[in-house]
Write an enzyme that holds these catalytic residues in place. Structure first.
Site, PDB file in Angstrom:
ATOM      1  N   ASP A  49       0.822  -1.215   0.000  1.00 28.47           N
ATOM      2  CA  ASP A  49       0.000   0.000   0.000  1.00 28.47           C
ATOM      3  C   ASP A  49       0.853   1.261   0.000  1.00 28.47           C
ATOM      4  O   ASP A  49       1.865   1.346   0.709  1.00 28.47           O
ATOM      5  CB  ASP A  49      -0.908  -0.009   1.237  1.00 28.47           C
ATOM      6  CG  ASP A  49      -1.814   1.209   1.303  1.00 28.47           C
ATOM      7  OD1 ASP A  49      -2.785   1.261   0.535  1.00 28.47           O
ATOM      8  OD2 ASP A  49      -1.526   2.116   2.109  1.00 28.47           O
ATOM      9  N   TYR A  54       2.563  10.308   0.654  1.00 30.21           N
ATOM     10  CA  TYR A  54       3.563   9.761   1.565  1.00 30.21           C
ATOM     11  C   TYR A  54       4.964  10.238   1.180  1.00 30.21           C
ATOM     12  O   TYR A  54       5.440   9.972   0.081  1.00 30.21           O
ATOM     13  CB  TYR A  54       3.522   8.235   1.568  1.00 30.21           C
ATOM     14  CG  TYR A  54       2.232   7.635   2.105  1.00 30.21           C
ATOM     15  CD1 TYR A  54       1.285   8.418   2.776  1.00 30.21           C
ATOM     16  CD2 TYR A  54       1.958   6.283   1.949  1.00 30.21           C
ATOM     17  CE1 TYR A  54       0.106   7.869   3.258  1.00 30.21           C
ATOM     18  CE2 TYR A  54       0.788   5.717   2.438  1.00 30.21           C
ATOM     19  CZ  TYR A  54      -0.134   6.522   3.089  1.00 30.21           C
ATOM     20  OH  TYR A  54      -1.298   5.971   3.568  1.00 30.21           O
TER      21      TYR A  54
END
Length: 322
Positions: A49, A54
């Site tokens: 994932d 991020y």
């Protein structure tokens, strides 16, 4: 490792999956990422994932480099679109950002498609109909195979399903909510009507409440811990009451059950989530291969959680949604 269908969809994901949030690009360099991913893969993990937000995209780049050594057909790769940058059209789930964000993610991940793509948050500035049309386009053009949402409400999901049905569009397949022993309402109560009605699958995040459910915060916040390194996360947890003395006391009591089962507190917390039949996969994070191995062993501990053990856990938690 057990492999579950993602809700009613045909694709199968490992019940324990590996996510890059907070670690890739922050705590792990290229070699660290490769080592953790290799350990996860060798222990049966097939779902990895990620998200465009991020580490400002670095997380996807690192994962892309690490996963090139594996056969693409053996992997289930995801990304999530919402926070792409600082520009007025670089965030949200408008048609423009969903398409541009997806193209950019695919470049960083060095893949032609992702298996799963999520609208990372609901966007009050974009009509849900526009979002569903955009996601339908992404799926039909082979940029992703299944689409879903993260931290949407049941009401918003219901509207997405109705739009898809009315317009003959591809509906969402999965949701990615926070779910753990201390955060239960959305998964166990709010979404309950959606599992059977639409076959909604779940890829849950924060199973250890950023370490609270490992017991590492029982005597304060260690300087090398995640909550010490990420001030915003710590403030969010303190504001939400996750770090309350009541919860710490619950973890102390639960640790005794874990010890009796021959498990760590982290393994017990993960196994408890795996007992929920509506959870397709639990996304775990790790900064060391040893942590990956410990997390994967939760699949074995799950078998030890008999009805009587689950009742004992429930008495300690005392937070089952009514």
């Amino acid at each position: 490792m057990q492999y579950n269908n993602l809700g009613k969809a045909g694709i199968k994901v490992s019940e324990i999956s590996f996510g890059s949030w907070l670690t890739f690009g922050n705590q792990l360099d290229t070699e660290g990422v490769k080592s953790c991913l290799r350990t996860a893969y060798e222990n049966g993990v097939n779902f990895f994932d990620n998200a465009e937000a991020y580490a400002n995209g670095l997380s996807e780049s690192l994962m892309g480099m690490a996963l090139k050594e594996y056969r693409r057909e053996d992997l289930v790769i995801s990304t999530k679109i919402f926070w792409g940058g600082k520009g007025p059209n670089d965030r949200g789930v408008s048609r423009k950002h969903l398409l541009e964000g997806t193209w950019n993610s695919l470049k960083r991940l060095q893949v032609d498609y992702v298996d799963l793509i999520f609208c990372h948050r609901p966007d009050p500035t974009t009509p849900i109909e526009e979002t569903v049309f955009a996601m339908d386009y992404i799926i039909r053009n082979g940029l992703a195979l299944y689409w879903g949402t993260s931290e949407w409400s049941a009401e918003q999901l219901e509207e997405a399903y109705l739009v898809a049905d009315k317009r003959n569009l591809i509906p969402p397949t999965m949701e990615q909510p926070q779910y753990n022993m201390l955060v239960r309402t959305k998964v166990e109560k709010e979404f309950k009507p959606l599992y059977e009605k639409y076959g909604l699958g779940l890829t849950t995040w924060s199973p250890l409440a950023s370490g609270v459910l490992t017991g590492k915060y029982n005597d304060g916040i260690p300087q090398d811990s995640r909550l010490a390194k990420f001030k915003n996360l710590r403030e969010e947890f303190e504001k939400g009451g996750v770090l309350s003395q009541e919860n710490i006391e619950k973890v102390r009591k639960l640790t005794k059950i874990a010890n009796d089962l021959g498990a760590t507190m982290a393994q017990l917390a993960l196994a408890w989530i795996l007992k929920n039949p509506n959870v397709s996969t639990v996304i775990t994070g790790a900064s060391r291969p040893e942590q990956v191995k410990e997390n994967v062993k939760a699949s074995q501990i799950k078998e030890k959680l008999t009805d009587s053990v689950m009742e004992e856990i429930e008495k300690i938690l005392n937070n089952k949604p009514q």
